[in-house]
Write a protein that holds these residues in place. Structure first.
Motif, PDB file in Angstrom:
ATOM      1  N   UNK A 124       0.614   8.538  -2.443  1.00 46.74           N
ATOM      2  CA  UNK A 124       0.475   7.577  -1.580  1.00 46.74           C
ATOM      3  C   UNK A 124       1.488   7.479  -0.795  1.00 46.74           C
ATOM      4  N   UNK A 125       1.737   7.234   0.693  1.00 51.69           N
ATOM      5  CA  UNK A 125       2.476   7.277   1.810  1.00 51.69           C
ATOM      6  C   UNK A 125       2.385   5.709   2.695  1.00 51.69           C
ATOM      7  N   UNK A 126       3.158   4.881   3.052  1.00 51.93           N
ATOM      8  CA  UNK A 126       3.372   4.433   4.028  1.00 51.93           C
ATOM      9  C   UNK A 126       4.429   4.457   4.946  1.00 51.93           C
ATOM     10  N   UNK A 127       3.831   3.677   6.289  1.00 52.98           N
ATOM     11  CA  UNK A 127       4.820   3.534   7.712  1.00 52.98           C
ATOM     12  C   UNK A 127       5.194   2.299   7.615  1.00 52.98           C
ATOM     13  N   UNK A 128       6.518   1.837   7.445  1.00 46.97           N
ATOM     14  CA  UNK A 128       6.248   0.805   7.406  1.00 46.97           C
ATOM     15  C   UNK A 128       7.663   0.235   9.071  1.00 46.97           C
ATOM     16  N   UNK A 161       9.192   6.277   7.041  1.00 48.79           N
ATOM     17  CA  UNK A 161       8.167   6.224   5.551  1.00 48.79           C
ATOM     18  C   UNK A 161       9.194   6.212   4.389  1.00 48.79           C
ATOM     19  N   UNK A 162       7.831   5.652   3.454  1.00 53.51           N
ATOM     20  CA  UNK A 162       8.012   4.856   2.251  1.00 53.51           C
ATOM     21  C   UNK A 162       7.202   5.428   1.505  1.00 53.51           C
ATOM     22  N   UNK A 163       7.699   5.947   0.085  1.00 53.45           N
ATOM     23  CA  UNK A 163       6.107   5.988  -0.647  1.00 53.45           C
ATOM     24  C   UNK A 163       7.198   5.259  -2.464  1.00 53.45           C
ATOM     25  N   UNK A 164       6.510   4.950  -3.081  1.00 51.83           N
ATOM     26  CA  UNK A 164       6.740   5.095  -4.370  1.00 51.83           C
ATOM     27  C   UNK A 164       7.997   5.743  -5.251  1.00 51.83           C
ATOM     28  N   UNK A 165       8.839   4.927  -5.379  1.00 50.85           N
ATOM     29  CA  UNK A 165      10.441   4.887  -5.881  1.00 50.85           C
ATOM     30  C   UNK A 165      11.621   5.747  -5.034  1.00 50.85           C
ATOM     31  N   UNK A 166      10.180   6.080  -3.696  1.00 53.56           N
ATOM     32  CA  UNK A 166      11.770   5.928  -3.104  1.00 53.56           C
ATOM     33  C   UNK A 166      12.851   4.896  -2.248  1.00 53.56           C
ATOM     34  N   UNK A 219      -1.323   6.481   3.827  1.00 56.38           N
ATOM     35  CA  UNK A 219      -2.033   7.364   3.980  1.00 56.38           C
ATOM     36  C   UNK A 219      -1.602   8.039   2.596  1.00 56.38           C
ATOM     37  N   UNK A 220      -2.266   8.832   2.332  1.00 58.04           N
ATOM     38  CA  UNK A 220      -2.000  10.353   1.426  1.00 58.04           C
ATOM     39  C   UNK A 220      -2.501  11.682   1.646  1.00 58.04           C
TER      40      UNK A 220
END
Length: 68
Positions: free
Chosen positions: A1-5, A13-18, A42-43
């Motif tokens: 899963x990722x997000x744009x913040x 664009x970020x995801x877990x552990x980035x 999104x994913x």
């Protein structure tokens, strides 16, 4: 899963552990920071686009000291 913040007038664009570099944040290293402005979530199968923000979603991270 990722997000744009969105923070500081920029989008990330970020995801877990980035680990990302953000120019200006008011807290000290080790502090937790919450990003309320999530523009996209999104994913691999589905994405939720903001209108203007994704409702009920936030991204949380920890501040670290950059290594030289």
């Amino acid at each position: 899963m990722f997000a744009v913040i969105k923070t500081g007038g920029k989008q990330y664009r970020v995801a877990a552990e980035d680990v990302i570099t953000i120019e200006k944040l008011p807290d000290e290293a080790g502090a937790s920071v919450t990003f309320e402005e999530v523009l996209l979530l999104g994913d691999a199968a589905k994405a939720t686009l903001a209108t203007p923000l994704v409702a009920g979603v936030r991204a949380v991270g920890d501040l670290v000291v950059p290594t030289p």
